[in-house]
Design a protein around this motif. Sequence first.
Motif, mmCIF file in Angstrom:
data_model
loop_
_atom_site.group_PDB
_atom_site.id
_atom_site.type_symbol
_atom_site.label_atom_id
_atom_site.label_comp_id
_atom_site.label_asym_id
_atom_site.label_seq_id
_atom_site.Cartn_x
_atom_site.Cartn_y
_atom_site.Cartn_z
ATOM 1 N N VAL A 1 50.402 -54.056 79.010
ATOM 2 C CA VAL A 1 50.211 -54.988 77.397
ATOM 3 C C VAL A 1 50.001 -55.973 78.214
ATOM 4 O O VAL A 1 51.490 -57.026 78.039
ATOM 5 N N ARG A 2 49.073 -56.315 77.642
ATOM 6 C CA ARG A 2 49.552 -58.771 77.269
ATOM 7 C C ARG A 2 50.373 -58.945 76.512
ATOM 8 O O ARG A 2 50.235 -58.507 75.251
ATOM 9 N N GLU B 1 57.508 -66.139 69.896
ATOM 10 C CA GLU B 1 57.969 -65.422 68.355
ATOM 11 C C GLU B 1 57.077 -64.443 68.419
ATOM 12 O O GLU B 1 58.053 -63.030 67.591
ATOM 13 N N ASP B 2 56.275 -64.447 68.728
ATOM 14 C CA ASP B 2 55.136 -63.233 68.130
ATOM 15 C C ASP B 2 55.198 -61.652 69.259
ATOM 16 O O ASP B 2 54.410 -60.331 68.868
ATOM 17 N N ASN C 1 55.981 -49.938 72.199
ATOM 18 C CA ASN C 1 55.602 -51.199 72.378
ATOM 19 C C ASN C 1 54.711 -51.099 73.502
ATOM 20 O O ASN C 1 53.863 -51.497 73.928
ATOM 21 N N GLN C 2 54.145 -49.421 74.149
ATOM 22 C CA GLN C 2 53.477 -49.286 75.396
ATOM 23 C C GLN C 2 52.265 -49.172 74.982
ATOM 24 O O GLN C 2 51.980 -48.194 73.735
ATOM 25 N N THR C 3 51.271 -48.445 76.157
ATOM 26 C CA THR C 3 49.757 -48.012 75.230
ATOM 27 C C THR C 3 49.752 -46.848 75.766
ATOM 28 O O THR C 3 48.729 -45.856 74.977
#
Length: 324
Positions: A157-158, A164-165, A174-176
């Motif tokens: 994940v790039r 802050e983002d 938050n993983q693919t």
Amino acid sequence: MPQHFLMSATARTVSLKQVARMTDGEARALFRQIRWPDTKGAAVCPYCDCPKCYEYTTRNVFKCKACRRQFSETSSTLFASRKLPIRDYLIAIIIFVNAVKGISALQLGRDLDVQYKTAYVLAHKLREAMAAEVRGVVLGGDGADVEVDGCYVGGHVRPENRKEDRKDRRLAENQTGKRQVVVVARERDGRTVTQVFRSEEESVAFIKARVDRASTVHADEAAGWNSLHARFNMKRINHQEAYSADDACTNQAESYFARLRRAQWGQYHRIGGKYLNRYAAEMAWREDQRRTSNGEQFRTVGFRAAALPPSVDWSGYWQRGRAA
């Protein structure tokens, strides 16, 4: 200081120069010797195994005296329905086995002066031949040590540009979902088998099927290996404390992963998820053959490719993709 094997003359028993200088007839004769070693290159019918075959004088084709069917050197092999000269396939095998960390299809295509599509399929056929060598092999036995470990690949994940983002990429949400683990079982002074799973826990059945029950299994502190204690004599090593202690270590498994990572980062860069198992098997074969000469590797891959039937996955691969 002892000389590394790859730097010694023993490691070089065949060269690309030798094969590239062959005539078409010499290349066909060499392929026949590799495919039919028991008859010293004399043709054997791939359809009925009859050794009584004769060759046409006007074409490079054989005909069986028993079933009367015609065939060539590459009939019923991974190279069946070939478009390139046999010499080019032999050159491809030499290039492939000489690349100890693997070779990309783009580079293979440049070396052979063929399209990327041709080189891509050819490389995967050679990986299929390599993987066939350990098909169904059971590791270990009484008094043998087998190391098991896992290496997570893919699912990168790039991170966002601004701090802050950015999100915590360790969290599942938050993983693919594309991350997979290559699980290796490696017998010390023996063979290496691999398989790809979603997690290390899923590989327990694979390890039980491919490792002899009388073996001593070495694993790290990961909780996924806890259920193996019910079947094997286990030795565990906590890598947060040591890499080897009390005769327990997984250094041979880690050596395999080092080769896999170098191939991924230095040659392939990105390995597609559904093909990860093929690249993992290729690196396992290379790790097992690291102390054999390139000539022996050349003949082994050539023989395996000649012994296997046409590939179900790679024969007509691009045509099927275009039709879909």
